[in-house]
Scaffold this motif. Structure first.
Motif, mmCIF file in Angstrom:
data_model
loop_
_atom_site.group_PDB
_atom_site.id
_atom_site.type_symbol
_atom_site.label_atom_id
_atom_site.label_comp_id
_atom_site.label_asym_id
_atom_site.label_seq_id
_atom_site.Cartn_x
_atom_site.Cartn_y
_atom_site.Cartn_z
ATOM 1 N N MET A 1 0.847 -1.195 0.000
ATOM 2 C CA MET A 1 0.000 0.000 0.000
ATOM 3 C C MET A 1 0.884 1.247 0.000
ATOM 4 S SD MET A 1 -2.906 1.173 2.776
ATOM 5 C CE MET A 1 -3.826 -0.342 2.542
ATOM 6 N N ASP A 2 0.572 2.227 -0.860
ATOM 7 C CA ASP A 2 1.405 3.421 -0.892
ATOM 8 C C ASP A 2 0.936 4.424 0.164
ATOM 9 O OD1 ASP A 2 -0.859 4.676 -1.893
ATOM 10 O OD2 ASP A 2 -0.138 4.730 -3.947
ATOM 11 N N PHE A 3 1.742 5.478 0.331
ATOM 12 C CA PHE A 3 1.500 6.440 1.397
ATOM 13 C C PHE A 3 0.139 7.114 1.275
ATOM 14 C CE2 PHE A 3 1.531 10.878 2.775
ATOM 15 C CZ PHE A 3 1.816 10.730 4.120
ATOM 16 N N GLU A 4 -0.211 7.593 0.092
ATOM 17 C CA GLU A 4 -1.443 8.343 -0.079
ATOM 18 C C GLU A 4 -2.676 7.524 0.315
ATOM 19 O OE1 GLU A 4 0.956 8.208 -2.277
ATOM 20 O OE2 GLU A 4 1.694 10.286 -2.267
ATOM 21 N N ILE A 5 -2.722 6.270 -0.102
ATOM 22 C CA ILE A 5 -3.873 5.420 0.216
ATOM 23 C C ILE A 5 -3.917 5.124 1.710
ATOM 24 C CG2 ILE A 5 -4.901 3.150 -0.133
ATOM 25 C CD1 ILE A 5 -3.760 3.188 -2.968
ATOM 26 N N ALA A 6 -2.758 4.766 2.283
ATOM 27 C CA ALA A 6 -2.710 4.440 3.706
ATOM 28 C C ALA A 6 -3.030 5.663 4.561
ATOM 29 C CB ALA A 6 -1.332 3.893 4.061
ATOM 30 N N HIS A 7 -2.517 6.804 4.152
ATOM 31 C CA HIS A 7 -2.757 8.028 4.922
ATOM 32 C C HIS A 7 -4.226 8.421 4.886
ATOM 33 C CE1 HIS A 7 -2.950 12.479 5.347
ATOM 34 N NE2 HIS A 7 -2.165 12.215 6.375
ATOM 35 N N ALA A 8 -4.848 8.364 3.714
ATOM 36 C CA ALA A 8 -6.257 8.721 3.594
ATOM 37 C C ALA A 8 -7.134 7.803 4.444
ATOM 38 C CB ALA A 8 -6.691 8.669 2.128
ATOM 39 N N ALA A 9 -6.831 6.504 4.430
ATOM 40 C CA ALA A 9 -7.605 5.557 5.230
ATOM 41 C C ALA A 9 -7.404 5.789 6.715
ATOM 42 C CB ALA A 9 -7.212 4.126 4.855
ATOM 43 N N TRP A 10 -6.197 6.120 7.089
ATOM 44 C CA TRP A 10 -5.872 6.387 8.499
ATOM 45 C C TRP A 10 -6.609 7.623 9.017
ATOM 46 C CZ3 TRP A 10 -1.969 10.195 10.185
ATOM 47 C CH2 TRP A 10 -1.660 10.098 11.548
ATOM 48 N N ILE A 11 -6.562 8.695 8.246
ATOM 49 C CA ILE A 11 -7.257 9.915 8.657
ATOM 50 C C ILE A 11 -8.761 9.681 8.712
ATOM 51 C CG2 ILE A 11 -7.851 12.271 7.931
ATOM 52 C CD1 ILE A 11 -5.129 12.080 9.209
#
Length: 224
Positions: A1-11
């Motif tokens: 999983m790349d940063f953008e996808i993981a970050h969006a899901a986390w937020i």
């Protein structure tokens, strides 16, 4: 999983669990400096956001809400990370705000939090330094199981102790710090000499080795 996808899901996962000012603060406060820390420091080093909480609300010594940039809360560990820009935290700060900030950090320490601050300039311009320091910090909380990992951890602890002592380190220092016998302490010190981290300091007529000095002073060279 790349940063953008993981970050969006986390937020999104945190927004879904919040309401009121706690939710609004996350929507308003998660901006460039904090994103830069996550993208250039945390993600390359850790690779996930497990146990990391953005805009984490705690109360200060006056009972007022304070939102830390990040809190890392795995198990019984409580670490707060702050990304501090020179302007709001130094240049534009008056005496009262300065006192309040120091009192808040001291209070958080008494409440069991460890407060770690990174400058915005280092996050933006020297992320590798931030990664090195963060790696050193997180390594102290990693679960240790295999004997080879334990041996590696002992080496790290000895190097950290040598920095803290600010003088040549002796086998007795290692014995007291790690709770090991003299032979094991000397073996650890010799291994660090072979790795180039320490150097023996011969003394006396027979040039016996009683002390060891740091051979490197750049923490970034250590692969934590």
């Amino acid at each position: 999983m790349d940063f953008e996808i993981a970050h969006a899901a986390w937020i999104r996962s945190h927004l879904d669990r919040r309401a009121g000012e706690r939710k609004g603060r996350l929507e308003r406060g998660h901006r460039h400096g904090k994103l830069s820390f996550l993208l250039h420091v945390w993600w390359p080093l850790v690779g996930h956001f497990d146990h990391l909480h953005p805009e984490y609300e705690v109360l200060d010594w006056r009972g007022r809400s304070y939102f830390a940039d990040f809190a890392w809360l795995p198990h019984h560990t409580k670490i707060i990370f702050e990304i501090k820009g020179f302007g709001p935290h130094v240049r534009d700060m008056d005496r009262k705000r300065y006192c309040d900030e120091l009192n808040r950090e001291t209070f958080l320490q008494t409440m069991g939090f460890r407060v770690i601050s990174f400058s915005y300039d280092d996050v933006a311009d020297r992320p590798e330094l931030c990664m090195t320091l963060l790696r050193m910090l997180l390594s102290r909380y990693q679960t240790l199981q295999a004997s080879d990992v334990l041996a590696d951890r002992a080496g790290k602890e000895i190097v950290l102790l040598a920095f803290e002592l600010a003088r040549p380190i002796r086998p007795k220092d290692v014995e007291n710090h790690l709770g090991v016998d003299h032979r094991t302490a000397v073996r650890h010190l010799d291994e660090l000499c072979k790795k180039g981290w320490l150097k023996p300091l011969p003394s006396g007529k027979g040039l016996r080795i009683f002390n060891y000095g740091l051979a490197r002073t750049n923490w970034q060279e250590w692969e934590w």
